[in-house]
Write an enzyme that holds these catalytic residues in place. Structure first.
Site, PDB file in Angstrom:
ATOM      1  N   ALA A   9      28.076 -86.376  77.216  1.00 23.36           N
ATOM      2  CA  ALA A   9      28.743 -85.165  77.831  1.00 23.36           C
ATOM      3  C   ALA A   9      27.890 -84.173  78.729  1.00 23.36           C
ATOM      4  CB  ALA A   9      30.336 -84.605  77.448  1.00 23.36           C
ATOM      5  N   LEU A  10      26.989 -84.125  79.185  1.00 23.76           N
ATOM      6  CA  LEU A  10      25.656 -83.380  79.426  1.00 23.76           C
ATOM      7  C   LEU A  10      26.095 -82.058  80.548  1.00 23.76           C
ATOM      8  CD1 LEU A  10      22.940 -85.610  78.928  1.00 23.76           C
ATOM      9  CD2 LEU A  10      23.679 -84.223  76.863  1.00 23.76           C
ATOM     10  N   HIS A  45      22.507 -78.842  78.712  1.00 23.10           N
ATOM     11  CA  HIS A  45      21.323 -79.432  77.353  1.00 23.10           C
ATOM     12  C   HIS A  45      20.608 -79.609  78.388  1.00 23.10           C
ATOM     13  CE1 HIS A  45      25.944 -80.736  76.812  1.00 23.10           C
ATOM     14  NE2 HIS A  45      24.997 -80.693  75.556  1.00 23.10           N
ATOM     15  N   GLY A  87      19.716 -75.752  71.327  1.00 22.66           N
ATOM     16  CA  GLY A  87      20.805 -74.078  71.453  1.00 22.66           C
ATOM     17  C   GLY A  87      21.201 -73.368  70.586  1.00 22.66           C
ATOM     18  N   GLU A  88      20.591 -72.231  70.964  1.00 19.95           N
ATOM     19  CA  GLU A  88      20.778 -71.175  70.884  1.00 19.95           C
ATOM     20  C   GLU A  88      22.524 -70.295  70.953  1.00 19.95           C
ATOM     21  OE1 GLU A  88      19.238 -67.685  71.241  1.00 19.95           O
ATOM     22  OE2 GLU A  88      17.400 -68.341  70.730  1.00 19.95           O
ATOM     23  N   LYS A  89      23.070 -71.147  71.169  1.00 23.15           N
ATOM     24  CA  LYS A  89      24.818 -71.642  71.073  1.00 23.15           C
ATOM     25  C   LYS A  89      24.798 -71.904  69.940  1.00 23.15           C
ATOM     26  CE  LYS A  89      28.872 -72.698  73.483  1.00 23.15           C
ATOM     27  NZ  LYS A  89      29.531 -73.678  72.370  1.00 23.15           N
ATOM     28  N   ASP A  90      24.929 -73.025  69.488  1.00 27.85           N
ATOM     29  CA  ASP A  90      25.752 -73.402  67.926  1.00 27.85           C
ATOM     30  C   ASP A  90      24.310 -72.388  66.688  1.00 27.85           C
ATOM     31  OD1 ASP A  90      27.342 -75.192  69.031  1.00 27.85           O
ATOM     32  OD2 ASP A  90      25.951 -75.365  69.967  1.00 27.85           O
ATOM     33  N   SER A 101      30.799 -78.726  76.236  1.00 28.51           N
ATOM     34  CA  SER A 101      31.120 -80.081  76.538  1.00 28.51           C
ATOM     35  C   SER A 101      32.515 -80.340  76.998  1.00 28.51           C
ATOM     36  CB  SER A 101      31.216 -81.306  76.436  1.00 28.51           C
ATOM     37  OG  SER A 101      29.397 -81.224  75.681  1.00 28.51           O
TER      38      SER A 101
HETATM   39  P1  AMP Z   1      25.935 -80.859  71.968  1.00 30.46           P
HETATM   40  O1  AMP Z   1      25.997 -81.690  72.632  1.00 30.46           O
HETATM   41  O2  AMP Z   1      27.672 -80.318  71.891  1.00 30.46           O
HETATM   42  O3  AMP Z   1      26.369 -81.258  70.257  1.00 30.46           O
HETATM   43  O4  AMP Z   1      24.727 -80.243  72.006  1.00 30.46           O
HETATM   44  C1  AMP Z   1      23.876 -80.618  71.595  1.00 30.46           C
HETATM   45  C2  AMP Z   1      22.322 -79.305  72.437  1.00 30.46           C
HETATM   46  O5  AMP Z   1      22.638 -78.609  73.204  1.00 30.46           O
HETATM   47  C3  AMP Z   1      22.980 -78.921  70.498  1.00 30.46           C
HETATM   48  O6  AMP Z   1      21.300 -77.747  70.044  1.00 30.46           O
HETATM   49  C4  AMP Z   1      23.645 -77.419  71.400  1.00 30.46           C
HETATM   50  O7  AMP Z   1      23.515 -76.084  70.687  1.00 30.46           O
HETATM   51  C5  AMP Z   1      22.858 -77.624  72.710  1.00 30.46           C
HETATM   52  N1  AMP Z   1      23.614 -77.094  74.134  1.00 30.46           N
HETATM   53  C6  AMP Z   1      25.110 -76.406  73.806  1.00 30.46           C
HETATM   54  N2  AMP Z   1      26.276 -76.082  74.993  1.00 30.46           N
HETATM   55  C7  AMP Z   1      24.454 -75.207  74.966  1.00 30.46           C
HETATM   56  C8  AMP Z   1      24.196 -74.208  75.862  1.00 30.46           C
HETATM   57  N3  AMP Z   1      25.405 -73.736  76.745  1.00 30.46           N
HETATM   58  N4  AMP Z   1      23.259 -73.659  76.104  1.00 30.46           N
HETATM   59  C9  AMP Z   1      21.897 -73.668  75.388  1.00 30.46           C
HETATM   60  N5  AMP Z   1      22.395 -75.125  74.744  1.00 30.46           N
HETATM   61  C10 AMP Z   1      23.241 -75.773  74.484  1.00 30.46           C
END
Ligand code: AMP
Length: 275
Positions: free
Chosen positions: A22-23, A27, A138-141, A177
């Site tokens: 769900a990019l 991402h 991502g620094e988001k998490d 996502s």
């Molecule tokens: P996810 O698909 O949500 O598991 O995220 C996969 C990667 O994308 C993880 O390293 C997240 O921290 C990163 N990510 C998710 N949202 C963001 C964002 N808004 N900015 C930067 N990185 C992100």
């Protein structure tokens, strides 16, 4: 996957972007950073059941395989690894990786028991499956980033973890996502979380005690209809709570529910541009 990585890379280093699909542009910022980090870029798409609790949104987690593949192609990703659950966890698979202390303790570790065990296990497997030299997170998490770094250090995994700043909407909301599940009315209120993080960071930068600043933020968010799981000032690396800003790098981390969506965000204190 190893054979594909080896033939695509012909001995060059591989950069991996682990995702659950769900990019969105967040991402894709990781993919762009991966392209700067190594000559061959792989992304993984795997909605990891082991990082979801029994009452969480595994079944309804958004999936968009076709859209994801188009975005990754467009972003210049060389390889996409999409293992099935059976490939990732064949019958009889019982081994897990557990980061058994800080930075996995507290915050997401408390609100989502078992979550980081699932994250650490799947990341260790993805690093081994792909042979990545670099992995982008991502620094988001923020807490996840620190947990993965800790695991890599503790297990001497031959991969370098590179952080990528949070990508935000124009109004400050961190891309996620899960944002698609916000109603229009919730979407309009959602940037308040980032706004309160910035407000609190500015107050803390004056070296004020954290407690009243944090409770004012919780109160403001609750008043705006959020149900706050936590809003905390922590040591950036260990995620241990701190009572006032010192000389060590610090981070404000927060999680709050708005309707059915749980929003997660964090910023550096004092805020860096783009953090
Ligand atoms: P996810 O698909 O949500 O598991 O995220 C996969 C990667 O994308 C993880 O390293 C997240 O921290 C990163 N990510 C998710 N949202 C963001 C964002 N808004 N900015 C930067 N990185 C992100």
């Amino acid at each position: 996957m190893r054979a594909a990585a080896a033939s695509a890379g012909r001995g060059s280093a591989l950069a991996l972007v682990p995702t659950m699909g769900a990019l969105h542009a967040g991402h894709l910022a990781l993919v762009a950073a991966a392209r700067r980090a190594a000559p061959v870029v792989a992304a993984s798409i795997f909605v990891n059941p082991r990082q979801f609790g029994p009452h969480e949104d595994l079944a309804s987690y958004p999936r968009d395989e076709e859209g994801d593949l188009a975005k990754l192609r467009e972003a210049g990703c060389d390889l996409v690894w999409m293992p099935s659950v059976e490939v990732m966890y064949p019958p009889g698979s019982v081994t897990a990786v557990e980061v058994a202390g800080p930075p996995a303790e507290g915050w997401e570790g408390t609100h989502r028991p078992g979550h980081f065990r699932g994250v650490a296990t799947v990341c260790a497997k993805l690093f081994l499956q792909t042979g990545a030299a670099v992995a982008l997170f991502g620094e988001k998490d923020w807490q996840q980033l620190q947990v993965v770094r800790r695991m890599v250090r503790d297990l001497d995994l031959p991969v370098r973890i590179e952080p990528v700043p949070t990508v935000r909407e124009a109004d400050g909301l961190a891309l996620s996502s899960r944002n698609r599940f916000l109603t229009a009315e919730e979407r309009a209120r959602a940037p308040r979380l980032a706004a309160e993080l910035h407000r609190a960071a500015a107050a803390l930068a004056d070296r004020r005690p954290a407690a009243p600043v944090l409770s004012a933020a919780v109160e403001a968010l609750t008043g705006a209809g959020f149900s706050v799981d936590y809003f905390a000032l922590v040591e950036a690396e260990s995620l241990r709570p701190i009572e006032a800003l010192g000389d060590e790098p610090a981070r404000l981390v927060a999680a709050a529910r708005l309707g059915r969506v749980r929003l997660l965000d964090n910023i550096a204190v004092p805020p860096r541009s783009g953090g």
